[in-house]
Design a protein around this motif. Structure first.
Motif, mmCIF file in Angstrom:
data_model
loop_
_atom_site.group_PDB
_atom_site.id
_atom_site.type_symbol
_atom_site.label_atom_id
_atom_site.label_comp_id
_atom_site.label_asym_id
_atom_site.label_seq_id
_atom_site.Cartn_x
_atom_site.Cartn_y
_atom_site.Cartn_z
ATOM 1 N N ALA A 103 0.873 -1.214 0.097
ATOM 2 C CA ALA A 103 0.128 -0.462 0.215
ATOM 3 C C ALA A 103 0.973 1.631 0.213
ATOM 4 O O ALA A 103 0.415 2.117 -0.569
ATOM 5 C CB ALA A 103 -1.088 0.437 1.132
ATOM 6 N N GLN B 93 2.159 1.526 -3.504
ATOM 7 C CA GLN B 93 1.070 2.179 -4.317
ATOM 8 C C GLN B 93 0.828 3.574 -3.931
ATOM 9 O O GLN B 93 0.571 4.195 -5.261
ATOM 10 C CB GLN B 93 -0.641 1.333 -4.790
ATOM 11 C CG GLN B 93 0.023 -0.129 -4.413
ATOM 12 C CD GLN B 93 -0.021 -0.429 -5.945
ATOM 13 O OE1 GLN B 93 -0.403 0.176 -6.934
ATOM 14 N NE2 GLN B 93 0.955 -1.346 -6.527
ATOM 15 N N THR B 94 0.477 4.099 -3.132
ATOM 16 C CA THR B 94 0.147 5.067 -2.525
ATOM 17 C C THR B 94 1.684 6.352 -2.982
ATOM 18 O O THR B 94 1.324 7.702 -3.517
ATOM 19 C CB THR B 94 0.182 5.560 -1.577
ATOM 20 O OG1 THR B 94 -1.065 3.949 -1.501
ATOM 21 C CG2 THR B 94 -0.004 6.829 -0.590
ATOM 22 N N TYR B 95 2.734 6.491 -2.606
ATOM 23 C CA TYR B 95 4.232 7.423 -2.552
ATOM 24 C C TYR B 95 5.577 6.400 -3.079
ATOM 25 O O TYR B 95 6.193 7.355 -3.421
ATOM 26 C CB TYR B 95 4.544 7.069 -1.187
ATOM 27 C CG TYR B 95 2.936 8.214 0.031
ATOM 28 C CD1 TYR B 95 3.024 9.339 -0.317
ATOM 29 C CD2 TYR B 95 2.243 7.281 0.933
ATOM 30 C CE1 TYR B 95 1.797 9.537 0.324
ATOM 31 C CE2 TYR B 95 1.545 8.288 1.599
ATOM 32 C CZ TYR B 95 1.161 9.453 1.343
ATOM 33 O OH TYR B 95 -0.375 9.788 2.189
#
Length: 144
Positions: A18, A21-23
């Protein structure tokens, strides 16, 4: 089957995915740093408990009555060792489940703790028989 051994690594992997995927890789570095810090905190706590326990005799506790009052089902072995500041004396053969450990105090009272896969399941306290009545230090005689 101990689900903790499965869910913790899976949860950490999901956290890293996660974060990616985000940063991107910066998120992986931040999440990885947090995971390493969490692991170091647990390792530091474990070493502190073991260091304190190494300074006491095996199977000794200051008060078996107080240990009996503080125990709760489901706590792990490290928590009990931290409370007693001593390793318990193992009563069962090595590697056999459930494991039984004994802590004894100065008055020969002892607490037998039963652990199943590192978690406290039950415990039993034994107190040796006491004298019927203690002798008074000063005997009082009534005056006529």
């Amino acid at each position: 089957m101990n689900l903790r051994k499965i869910w913790v690594p899976v949860g950490l992997a999901v956290l890293l995915i996660a974060a990616h995927q985000t940063y991107g890789w910066l998120g992986v570095a931040a999440a990885g740093g947090g995971i390493v810090m969490w692991l170091l905190l647990h390792f530091n706590r474990l070493m502190s408990v073991v260091r304190k326990a190494s300074q006491q005799p095996i199977g000794y506790v200051a008060s078996a009555v107080m240990l009996n009052a503080k125990l709760r089902p489901g706590v792990n072995m490290m928590h009990v060792v931290a409370m007693t500041r001593s390793l318990g004396k193992q009563q069962t053969p090595q590697g056999e489940q459930p494991e039984i450990f004994r802590w004894t105090d100065g008055s020969h009272s002892h607490v037998d703790c039963t652990f199943d896969h590192g978690r406290l399941v039950s415990w039993q306290m034994y107190r040796p028989p006491q004298d019927d009545a203690p002798t008074p230090a000063i005997e009082h005689t009534p005056t006529p």
